[in-house]
Design an enzyme around this catalytic site. Structure first.
Site, short mmCIF file in Angstrom:
data_model
loop_
_atom_site.label_atom_id
_atom_site.label_comp_id
_atom_site.label_asym_id
_atom_site.label_seq_id
_atom_site.Cartn_x
_atom_site.Cartn_y
_atom_site.Cartn_z
N ASP A 126 15.49 9.78 -33.31
CA ASP A 126 15.12 10.72 -32.25
C ASP A 126 13.99 11.59 -32.76
O ASP A 126 13.92 11.89 -33.97
CB ASP A 126 16.31 11.58 -31.85
CG ASP A 126 17.36 10.80 -31.05
OD1 ASP A 126 16.99 9.84 -30.35
OD2 ASP A 126 18.55 11.17 -31.13
N ASP A 141 15.82 7.11 -24.62
CA ASP A 141 16.73 8.03 -23.92
C ASP A 141 16.14 8.44 -22.57
O ASP A 141 16.85 8.52 -21.57
CB ASP A 141 16.99 9.28 -24.76
CG ASP A 141 17.69 8.99 -26.06
OD1 ASP A 141 18.43 7.99 -26.14
OD2 ASP A 141 17.51 9.78 -27.02
#
Length: 169
Positions: A126, A141
């Protein structure tokens, strides 16, 4: 030339867009792995958007931390179900949405399968951070959340999944 909205055209959109999202997602993850140290932040748009490299073994909002194998299984089943759906969809717009969703699912699934610490239990990379104590996330995401939200909205508006929406005159 392909007929308008033929099965081949819908599958092309599904696969092409899915692979495009997957490729960009993986390229961005590799870029940030090579550019940032874990936990390091770099401002992108002032302090509104920052790039911060983290490794996530859970799901969104770090839920389920330590249960990576469960998310690997769920993602695998979702990818199989979406592939089957791609052959049944009668709608180009739903096929495009399915492709974006598939790209996101595969982007995070590849991390879980092939990144450390081990096969099937890898951490998702991330890197996008916004204020308000919001979790750090990635392009995959964004694809997943956006397509699921759009699907819910379409269903609430009376659109049937995988079917063309009748045109209004």
């Amino acid at each position: 030339m392909l007929a308008r909205n033929s099965l081949t055209t819908r599958q092309f959109f599904f696969a092409g867009i899915g692979l495009g999202i997957l490729a960009v997602d993986q390229l961005l993850k590799e870029f940030f792995l090579q550019t940032l140290k874990p936990g390091e932040s770099v401002d992108f748009v002032g302090s509104i958007i920052r790039f911060t490299l983290v490794f996530n073994d859970g799901a969104a909002f770090s839920l389920g931390s330590g249960y990576t194998w469960v998310f690997t299984l769920i993602s695998t089943l979702a990818a199989v179900a979406l592939t089957a759906y791609s052959f049944k969809s009668k709608s180009t717009s739903w096929s495009i949405m399915g492709g974006v969703l598939m790209g996101g699912i595969l982007g995070n699934l590849i991390d879980r399968l092939f990144r450390p610490p081990s096969f099937g239990q890898g951490y998702v990379i991330d890197y996008i951070q916004i204020p308000f104590n919001f979790p750090i996330f990635n392009l995959a995401d964004i694809a997943i959340v956006t397509m699921c939200s759009l699907a819910v909205l379409r269903i609430m508006l009376g659109h049937e999944i995988g079917k063309e929406t009748p045109r209004r005159s």
